[in-house]
Scaffold this motif. Structure first.
Motif, mmCIF file in Angstrom:
data_model
loop_
_atom_site.group_PDB
_atom_site.id
_atom_site.type_symbol
_atom_site.label_atom_id
_atom_site.label_comp_id
_atom_site.label_asym_id
_atom_site.label_seq_id
_atom_site.Cartn_x
_atom_site.Cartn_y
_atom_site.Cartn_z
ATOM 1 N N PHE A 1 -13.225 -54.492 21.597
ATOM 2 C CA PHE A 1 -12.860 -53.120 21.250
ATOM 3 C C PHE A 1 -14.119 -52.304 21.061
ATOM 4 C CE2 PHE A 1 -8.648 -54.549 19.399
ATOM 5 C CZ PHE A 1 -7.875 -53.782 20.266
ATOM 6 N N GLU A 2 -14.085 -51.075 21.531
ATOM 7 C CA GLU A 2 -15.137 -50.143 21.168
ATOM 8 C C GLU A 2 -14.726 -49.468 19.868
ATOM 9 O OE1 GLU A 2 -16.156 -47.431 24.223
ATOM 10 O OE2 GLU A 2 -16.238 -48.987 25.777
ATOM 11 N N ASP B 1 -14.205 -46.352 19.049
ATOM 12 C CA ASP B 1 -13.151 -45.348 19.193
ATOM 13 C C ASP B 1 -11.782 -46.002 19.309
ATOM 14 O OD1 ASP B 1 -15.146 -43.488 19.178
ATOM 15 O OD2 ASP B 1 -15.086 -43.084 21.341
ATOM 16 N N GLN B 2 -11.716 -47.070 20.069
ATOM 17 C CA GLN B 2 -10.447 -47.766 20.217
ATOM 18 C C GLN B 2 -10.018 -48.390 18.892
ATOM 19 O OE1 GLN B 2 -11.636 -50.388 23.375
ATOM 20 N NE2 GLN B 2 -10.441 -49.230 24.904
ATOM 21 N N TYR B 3 -10.975 -48.900 18.146
ATOM 22 C CA TYR B 3 -10.688 -49.497 16.843
ATOM 23 C C TYR B 3 -10.129 -48.445 15.889
ATOM 24 C CZ TYR B 3 -11.523 -51.914 12.428
ATOM 25 O OH TYR B 3 -11.380 -52.482 11.202
ATOM 26 N N GLY C 1 -8.614 -45.658 16.743
ATOM 27 C CA GLY C 1 -7.293 -45.294 17.239
ATOM 28 C C GLY C 1 -6.243 -46.321 16.854
ATOM 29 N N PHE C 2 -6.614 -47.582 16.938
ATOM 30 C CA PHE C 2 -5.695 -48.655 16.549
ATOM 31 C C PHE C 2 -5.380 -48.582 15.063
ATOM 32 C CE2 PHE C 2 -5.031 -53.120 15.203
ATOM 33 C CZ PHE C 2 -3.841 -53.341 15.888
#
Length: 57
Positions: free
Chosen positions: A2-3, A5-7, A9-10
């Motif tokens: 995960f990057e 930003d994705q983290y 968002g999650f």
């Protein structure tokens, strides 16, 4: 994997999902009780009005 930003968002998704779940549980458990109590109180008021009107007649 995960990057960052994705983290984030999650985590935001999980937070919104959890808040929605508990709000649903709250509404499903509290609203019927609240509506039922309002209905019972309204029926008491109607009976009291009928009783007062019958006494005055």
């Amino acid at each position: 994997m995960f990057e960052f930003d994705q983290y984030l968002g999650f985590l935001a998704f999980l937070t919104i999902l959890t808040i929605g779940f508990w709000l649903m549980i709250f509404l499903v458990s509290i609203l019927p009780y609240w509506i039922g109590g309002a209905f019972v109180e309204r029926m008491k008021e109607i009976r009291e009005k009928k009783k007062v009107n019958n006494v005055n007649s």
